[in-house]
Design an enzyme around this catalytic site. Structure first.
Site, PDB file in Angstrom:
ATOM      1  N   ASP A   1       4.732  87.719 123.343  1.00 41.94           N
ATOM      2  CA  ASP A   1       4.885  88.814 124.446  1.00 41.94           C
ATOM      3  C   ASP A   1       3.398  88.355 125.521  1.00 41.94           C
ATOM      4  OD1 ASP A   1       4.837  91.588 125.191  1.00 41.94           O
ATOM      5  OD2 ASP A   1       2.805  92.225 123.601  1.00 41.94           O
TER       6      ASP A   1
ATOM      7  N   GLY B   1       2.619  99.407 126.162  1.00 42.69           N
ATOM      8  CA  GLY B   1       1.297 100.107 126.352  1.00 42.69           C
ATOM      9  C   GLY B   1       2.365 101.639 125.933  1.00 42.69           C
TER      10      GLY B   1
HETATM   11  P1  13P Z   1       0.245  99.526 122.704  1.00 35.04           P
HETATM   12  O1  13P Z   1      -1.279  98.903 122.445  1.00 35.04           O
HETATM   13  O2  13P Z   1      -0.213 100.965 124.092  1.00 35.04           O
HETATM   14  O3  13P Z   1       1.386 100.294 122.178  1.00 35.04           O
HETATM   15  O4  13P Z   1       0.538  98.556 123.929  1.00 35.04           O
HETATM   16  C1  13P Z   1       1.309  97.480 123.170  1.00 35.04           C
HETATM   17  C2  13P Z   1       1.934  96.561 124.301  1.00 35.04           C
HETATM   18  O5  13P Z   1       2.458  97.587 125.531  1.00 35.04           O
HETATM   19  C3  13P Z   1       2.152  95.411 123.767  1.00 35.04           C
HETATM   20  O6  13P Z   1       2.671  94.704 124.981  1.00 35.04           O
END
Ligand code: 13P
Length: 286
Positions: A85, A212
């Site tokens: 990621d 997010g």
């Molecule tokens: P959150 O921490 O807001 O859940 O977001 C995770 C994310 O988008 C990782 O790429």
């Protein structure tokens, strides 16, 4: 024999066709990962983990993370995907692929459009040789620590025409969008830009991703899934769940310190959280 990790593209293409989404659950150790994988197995959904730089470091490197995900794969009957990621560095992405990752994100969204295209296309060329799925990002996803006016925030969002151009030029499999979510905790209720998502999904047919996911209103998430979102990334909520559960259990009368006593309730809470999110995201097929 060790079971291999799976690539992501085929599952998200199916998700886009049938209007559902997978949660991308942040991965940081085997036991926690297993608690969520059991839920995926119960619902017969692929187990999708996402892992960023910080969690890779916590694991002690890419190979350890991939080994832990493979061990999960050996213990469940559903596919297990480990997705790199927000990786930003080409060489690090090549190392992840060497370590057994079959799904990667190249986040070059901080660069101007043509440079983003160039960096993303280079990863696509390498990854596709090994059957690895690639997620790119267009538009910037803010962190909750950033203080932005509404106009500044909207200016960072994904442009529909640029999205179509980006997908065509890069050959990317999956596209992360900026439509009003932020990473981390929301300081104000978010304004999720569904009209913008609708325009993007008219022009872009590949699976779309919302980052997010923690704290994002669930009615908006459900609406986004109807319009092409096939993966919702979740991290902050998971860490908060563990933090709250481990703090609470220590206050209970007679609590005795052992790893199982400390973490078992957290893993139950994580599994409940994951089941709730998986059911929300995949309600059109469950
Ligand atoms: P959150 O921490 O807001 O859940 O977001 C995770 C994310 O988008 C990782 O790429």
């Amino acid at each position: 024999m060790a079971k291999e990790l799976d690539s992501l593209k085929q599952y998200l293409v199916d998700a886009r066709e049938r209007k559902y989404a997978l949660g991308g659950f942040c991965f940081w150790n085997y036991a926690y990962g297993m608690s969520i994988a059991q839920v995926a197995q119960k619902l017969n959904l692929p187990m999708l983990y996402i892992i960023g730089d910080a969690e890779v470091k916590f694991f002690g490197g890419l190979k350890n993370a991939a080994a832990a995900a493979r061990t999960v794969a050996e213990n469940v009957d559903v596919p297990v995907i480990l997705h790199a990621d927000h990786f930003k560095d080409y060489d690090e992405i090549c190392r992840a692929i060497d370590a057994g990752f079959k799904s990667v994100m190249i986040d070059a969204s901080a660069y101007p459009l043509e440079e983003n295209i160039e960096r993303t296309a280079k990863v696509v060329e390498y990854a596709h040789k090994y059957g690895v799925s690639v997620e790119g990002e267009l538009g910037r996803i803010a962190g909750s620590e950033q203080h932005l006016s509404l106009t500044e925030a909207e200016a960072m969002q994904t442009d529909p025409d640029e999205a179509a151009y980006f997908v065509e030029k890069t050959g990317v499999d999956i596209l992360a969008l900026s439509i009003g979510t932020v990473h981390g905790e929301y300081r104000f209720p978010p304004n999720i830009n569904i009209p913008r998502l609708v325009k993007i999904s008219e022009k872009v047919s590949i699976p779309l991703v919302m980052h997010g996911g923690s704290g994002t209103p669930e009615d908006k998430v459900a609406e986004a899934v109807e319009h092409g979102i096939t993966k919702l990334n979740l991290a902050t909520d998971l860490v908060k769940t563990v933090g709250k559960a481990t703090a609470k259990v220590q206050q209970q009368p007679g609590f005795g310190y052992s790893v199982a006593n400390l973490y078992a309730p957290a893993y139950v809470d994580l599994a409940n959280y994951a089941e709730h999110k998986m059911r929300l995201l995949a309600k059109n097929i469950l």
